[in-house]
Write a protein that holds these residues in place. Structure first.
Motif, PDB file in Angstrom:
ATOM      1  N   VAL A  48       0.843  -1.208   0.000  1.00 14.61           N
ATOM      2  CA  VAL A  48       0.000   0.000   0.000  1.00 14.61           C
ATOM      3  C   VAL A  48       0.873   1.252   0.000  1.00 14.61           C
ATOM      4  O   VAL A  48       0.533   2.264  -0.636  1.00 14.61           O
ATOM      5  N   LEU A  49       2.020   1.187   0.685  1.00 16.86           N
ATOM      6  CA  LEU A  49       2.947   2.325   0.660  1.00 16.86           C
ATOM      7  C   LEU A  49       3.428   2.594  -0.760  1.00 16.86           C
ATOM      8  O   LEU A  49       3.526   3.755  -1.186  1.00 16.86           O
ATOM      9  N   GLY A  50       3.724   1.540  -1.525  1.00 17.72           N
ATOM     10  CA  GLY A  50       4.099   1.730  -2.924  1.00 17.72           C
ATOM     11  C   GLY A  50       2.962   2.291  -3.757  1.00 17.72           C
ATOM     12  O   GLY A  50       3.184   3.125  -4.653  1.00 17.72           O
ATOM     13  N   LYS A  51       1.729   1.867  -3.489  1.00 19.88           N
ATOM     14  CA  LYS A  51       0.578   2.422  -4.207  1.00 19.88           C
ATOM     15  C   LYS A  51       0.404   3.901  -3.917  1.00 19.88           C
ATOM     16  O   LYS A  51       0.045   4.683  -4.810  1.00 19.88           O
ATOM     17  N   VAL A  52       0.640   4.306  -2.667  1.00 17.49           N
ATOM     18  CA  VAL A  52       0.528   5.728  -2.318  1.00 17.49           C
ATOM     19  C   VAL A  52       1.552   6.544  -3.082  1.00 17.49           C
ATOM     20  O   VAL A  52       1.248   7.621  -3.630  1.00 17.49           O
ATOM     21  N   VAL A  53       2.786   6.052  -3.151  1.00 16.85           N
ATOM     22  CA  VAL A  53       3.835   6.778  -3.884  1.00 16.85           C
ATOM     23  C   VAL A  53       3.490   6.874  -5.363  1.00 16.85           C
ATOM     24  O   VAL A  53       3.647   7.935  -5.992  1.00 16.85           O
ATOM     25  N   TYR A  81      -4.416   6.517   1.201  1.00 16.41           N
ATOM     26  CA  TYR A  81      -3.808   6.575   2.530  1.00 16.41           C
ATOM     27  C   TYR A  81      -4.543   5.668   3.522  1.00 16.41           C
ATOM     28  O   TYR A  81      -3.915   5.068   4.397  1.00 16.41           O
ATOM     29  N   ARG A  82      -5.860   5.565   3.385  1.00 17.44           N
ATOM     30  CA  ARG A  82      -6.663   4.841   4.374  1.00 17.44           C
ATOM     31  C   ARG A  82      -6.656   3.328   4.180  1.00 17.44           C
ATOM     32  O   ARG A  82      -7.294   2.617   4.949  1.00 17.44           O
ATOM     33  N   ASP A  83      -5.951   2.836   3.162  1.00 11.79           N
ATOM     34  CA  ASP A  83      -5.917   1.393   2.942  1.00 11.79           C
ATOM     35  C   ASP A  83      -5.021   0.671   3.941  1.00 11.79           C
ATOM     36  O   ASP A  83      -5.042  -0.565   3.994  1.00 11.79           O
ATOM     37  N   SER A  84      -4.230   1.406   4.708  1.00 11.41           N
ATOM     38  CA  SER A  84      -3.334   0.784   5.675  1.00 11.41           C
ATOM     39  C   SER A  84      -3.096   1.760   6.821  1.00 11.41           C
ATOM     40  O   SER A  84      -3.124   2.987   6.637  1.00 11.41           O
ATOM     41  N   LYS A  85      -2.871   1.209   8.026  1.00  7.88           N
ATOM     42  CA  LYS A  85      -2.564   2.056   9.181  1.00  7.88           C
ATOM     43  C   LYS A  85      -1.221   2.779   8.990  1.00  7.88           C
ATOM     44  O   LYS A  85      -1.052   3.911   9.432  1.00  7.88           O
ATOM     45  N   LEU A  86      -0.266   2.103   8.322  1.00  3.53           N
ATOM     46  CA  LEU A  86       1.040   2.720   8.111  1.00  3.53           C
ATOM     47  C   LEU A  86       0.936   3.946   7.218  1.00  3.53           C
ATOM     48  O   LEU A  86       1.459   5.025   7.552  1.00  3.53           O
ATOM     49  N   THR A  87       0.280   3.823   6.078  1.00  7.04           N
ATOM     50  CA  THR A  87       0.156   4.966   5.173  1.00  7.04           C
ATOM     51  C   THR A  87      -0.720   6.056   5.761  1.00  7.04           C
ATOM     52  O   THR A  87      -0.514   7.241   5.477  1.00  7.04           O
ATOM     53  N   ARG A  88      -1.690   5.692   6.569  1.00  2.00           N
ATOM     54  CA  ARG A  88      -2.513   6.704   7.238  1.00  2.00           C
ATOM     55  C   ARG A  88      -1.666   7.533   8.194  1.00  2.00           C
ATOM     56  O   ARG A  88      -1.829   8.754   8.289  1.00  2.00           O
ATOM     57  N   LEU A  89      -0.736   6.885   8.889  1.00  2.78           N
ATOM     58  CA  LEU A  89       0.138   7.598   9.807  1.00  2.78           C
ATOM     59  C   LEU A  89       1.201   8.402   9.062  1.00  2.78           C
ATOM     60  O   LEU A  89       1.659   9.438   9.558  1.00  2.78           O
ATOM     61  N   LEU A  90       1.589   7.954   7.854  1.00  4.22           N
ATOM     62  CA  LEU A  90       2.598   8.650   7.056  1.00  4.22           C
ATOM     63  C   LEU A  90       1.991   9.669   6.103  1.00  4.22           C
ATOM     64  O   LEU A  90       2.664  10.100   5.171  1.00  4.22           O
ATOM     65  N   GLN A  91       0.756  10.056   6.323  1.00  6.99           N
ATOM     66  CA  GLN A  91       0.093  10.992   5.408  1.00  6.99           C
ATOM     67  C   GLN A  91       0.794  12.342   5.376  1.00  6.99           C
ATOM     68  O   GLN A  91       0.844  12.996   4.334  1.00  6.99           O
ATOM     69  N   ASP A  92       1.347  12.784   6.504  1.00  4.81           N
ATOM     70  CA  ASP A  92       2.104  14.037   6.512  1.00  4.81           C
ATOM     71  C   ASP A  92       3.461  13.880   5.845  1.00  4.81           C
ATOM     72  O   ASP A  92       3.981  14.833   5.246  1.00  4.81           O
ATOM     73  N   SER A  93       4.052  12.695   5.929  1.00  5.23           N
ATOM     74  CA  SER A  93       5.415  12.495   5.437  1.00  5.23           C
ATOM     75  C   SER A  93       5.468  12.350   3.924  1.00  5.23           C
ATOM     76  O   SER A  93       6.440  12.774   3.294  1.00  5.23           O
ATOM     77  N   LEU A  94       4.456  11.754   3.316  1.00  5.52           N
ATOM     78  CA  LEU A  94       4.429  11.528   1.870  1.00  5.52           C
ATOM     79  C   LEU A  94       3.285  12.327   1.270  1.00  5.52           C
ATOM     80  O   LEU A  94       2.118  11.995   1.460  1.00  5.52           O
ATOM     81  N   GLY A  95       3.624  13.387   0.566  1.00  6.23           N
ATOM     82  CA  GLY A  95       2.611  14.233  -0.043  1.00  6.23           C
ATOM     83  C   GLY A  95       1.914  15.152   0.921  1.00  6.23           C
ATOM     84  O   GLY A  95       0.893  15.745   0.583  1.00  6.23           O
TER      85      GLY A  95
END
Length: 650
Positions: free
Chosen positions: A285-290, A302-316
């Motif tokens: 999911v992190l790769g999909k966000v990128v 971002y909401r597809d995973s807890k990790l990407t939800r928490l990294l929403q400020d860091s990526l984009g």
């Protein structure tokens, strides 16, 4: 100097709504760890080779005579130290935290590539996390000393994402936590423990026991493999000591991601296999966000995973981000290394827009406690004081306010006040002076004038309370007068209020019902001599009965009366329908009631086969024509109605 200008533009862009924050690309650094087995490096050459401080090349698995080259912001080879990585990539972003902006450092790579060593290190070679905390605490101590405009405080939180569950490592008993988003778009976790820290010893006291709570496990490739994503959140709060009392908040995310795993090589079974599936899913999911950010898609998952939800400020989002991609030189990690380099190459195209998290808040002053003498008015205070105090401490009561150059000495009787409260009053006094207040400064007002002013305010408050009581009394009198007037009216006009039970109630007449009777029954009734024929005339919306026999009263017709059209009119209608059946086309036949396209074709076909109809009743011989349809024809040429005045039939 360029950095300072960029920071100034960022603050202006936050204040001005029409200007967007300047973009900041995600910076990517690649670290190549040395061979784990020193003897393997001599027999097996590495699959990755560094070209310079920013680029590297790796063998092309499609063509062994070619190499794939990658360009990044920094490349650290096998001989690079922890200090080189920290000073070259991480240390420059710490200054943004003091400007109220966010920053994040992510360690990415396959399992066994050295991510945890890069972030934590060892006592001999500290990693990114201890070095960053040591420098950040030193910066906050320097910027928050007395005399500086800002007061700073630092708090820390430590959590892990294990199998899509957010767990607090500082308080493991808290259970699974939820990730929320506030009204300004900031990501937060309600219930997450925050520990204030002022020194590196405080940080170690909280961080070291929490690190032992992180989930680790042994695999074929790593004896202490991280089975979860660990996130250290350090928050820097700043409060301005003087007006306009601004507040700033900067967050630092230090993230140690779990490595992607190939279960065929790690040999995971049971629980380890389930953990590996959760890790690989979140990294996918992190790769999909990128990819979504690079392609400019309208929805970023971002909401597809807890990790990407928490990294929403860091990526984009709104953070200065550093991605440290860790790779291994062994050829058995070739596919994992290529995958990590491709992800790092896509991540460096992601654009963030950092801005200053700043807000304004009015200062909260502690209440001033006055003595008994200060609470008294001027005459009472004069009697309560001694003669020496009267001689020394009382200026002239009607003295003119001092000018700006000749201010009276503040704190004449406030020497016993709390120093912090005293400092706030002084800052408030300077603020009023800077804003060009026309009146005398607050602390330079003579004591007697302050007492007179306080007494005047108290008298005005009492006068306001007295006027409010008087207004309530007047309102009560007006209401009482209205009640008396209403009683007098009731006594004077007794006939106006009549009980509803004496009113006459009208009962609706029963409805009448019109019924279509069969033609045969009508003809049988018409043959009998006792049948009385009536005609129903329609005058507008009102209907009225007229008896053909004037000698009979009309009251009999209310019980049961009926209508029959004259035989000549009925015969004329039947002849008209018969002509239409014999000579009309299929389109003309469709004008009859309940005759559609199919039945019209059936009538035309029957007529071509058997000849013309001799009477209307012959229509029943046509296949598909029922008795109900025959009644419709008879109704078209003339209908007989019977109406009862009795209640409606079921």
């Amino acid at each position: 100097e360029a950095k300072l200008r960029g920071a100034g533009r960022c603050r202006l862009s936050k204040i001005g709504a029409s200007r967007r924050p300047p973009p900041a690309r995600v910076r990517v650094a690649v670290r190549l760890r040395p061979f784990v087995d020193r003897t393997a490096g001599t027999s097996d050459p590495p699959c990755v080779r560094g070209i310079d401080s920013c680029s590297l090349e790796i063998a092309n698995w499609r063509n062994h005579q070619e190499t794939l080259k990658y360009q990044f912001d920094a490349f650290y080879g096998e001989r690079s130290t922890q200090q080189d990585i920290y000073t070259g990539s991480v240390q420059p972003i710490l200054r943004h935290l003091l400007e109220g902006q966010n920053a994040s450092v992510l360690a990415y790579g396959p399992t066994g590539a050295g991510k945890t060593h890069t972030m934590l290190g060892s006592p001999e070679q500290p990693g990114v996390i201890p070095r960053a905390l040591m420098d950040l605490l030193q910066l906050t101590r320097e910027e928050g000393t007395e005399g500086r405009p800002w007061a700073l405080s630092v708090t820390m939180s430590y959590l892990e994402i294990y199998q899509e569950k957010v767990l607090d490592l500082l308080d493991p008993a808290s259970g699974d936590l939820v990730i929320r988003e506030d009204c300004r778009g900031n990501i937060l976790i309600p219930g997450l423990t925050q520990k204030p820290i002022t020194s590196f010893a405080d940080f170690e006291r909280h961080f070291l026991p929490a690190s032992r709570n992180r989930t680790v496990g042994a695999t074929r490739l790593n004896q202490r493999s991280s089975r979860s994503h660990a996130v250290l959140l350090v928050k820097v709060d700043q409060r301005e000591r003087l007006a306009p009392f601004r507040q700033r908040e900067g967050k630092l995310y230090l993230i140690d991601l779990a490595g992607s795993e190939d279960n065929r090589r790690t040999g995971n079974r049971g629980l380890r296999l389930k953990e590996s599936g959760a890790i690989n899913t979140s990294l996918f999911v992190l790769g999909k966000v990128v990819d979504a950010l690079n392609q400019g898609l309208p929805r970023v998952p971002y909401r597809d995973s807890k990790l990407t939800r928490l990294l929403q400020d860091s990526l984009g989002g709104s953070a200065h981000s550093i991605l440290i991609a860790n790779i291994a030189p062994e050829r058995r990690f070739y596919l994992d290394t290529v995958s990590a380099l491709n992800f790092a190459a896509r991540s460096k195209e992601v654009i963030n827009r950092p801005f200053t998290n700043e807000s304004l808040q009015s200062p909260v002053l502690a209440p001033v406690k006055l003595s008994q003498k200060e609470l008294l008015g001027p005459p009472e205070a004069k009697r309560a004081r001694g003669p020496e105090e009267e001689e020394i401490g009382s200026p002239e009561p009607m003295a003119a306010p001092a000018s700006a150059s000749q201010k009276l000495s503040p704190l004449q009787k406030l020497s016993s006040m709390d120093p912090a409260m005293l400092e706030r009053l002084l800052s408030l006094d300077r603020l009023l002076a800077s804003q060009g207040s026309l009146g005398a400064p607050l602390l330079s007002t003579p004591k007697r004038e302050r007492m007179v002013l306080m007494k005047t305010v108290e008298e005005r408050d009492l006068e306001i309370e007295r006027l409010k009581m008087k207004q309530k009394e007047l309102e009560a009198k007006v209401l009482a007068q209205k009640a008396e007037d209403s009683k007098e009216k009731e006594n004077h006009y007794p006939t106006m209020l009549r009980p509803l039970s004496h009113r006459t109630v009208t009962v609706a007449k029963p409805l009448k019902r019109a019924v279509v009777m069969p033609l045969q029954l009508i003809q049988a009734q018409a043959a009998s001599p006792n049948v009385e024929i009536h005609i129903l005339k329609n005058k507008g919306r009102k209907r009225k009965l007229e008896s053909l026999d004037a000698s009979e009263p009309e009251e009999k017709a209310e019980d049961c009366w009926e209508l029959q059209i004259s035989p000549e009119l009925l015969a004329h209608g039947r002849k008209k329908i018969l002509d239409l059946l014999n000579e009309g086309s299929a389109r003309d036949l469709r004008s009859l009631q309940r005759i559609g396209p199919k039945k019209a074709q059936l009538i035309v076909g029957w007529r071509e086969l058997h000849g013309p109809f001799s009477q209307v009743e012959d229509l029943e011989r046509v296949e598909g024509i029922t008795g109900k349809l025959m009644e419709s024809f008879l109704k078209a040429c003339g209908a007989v109605w019977r109406i009862w005045s009795s209640p409606l039939l079921p």
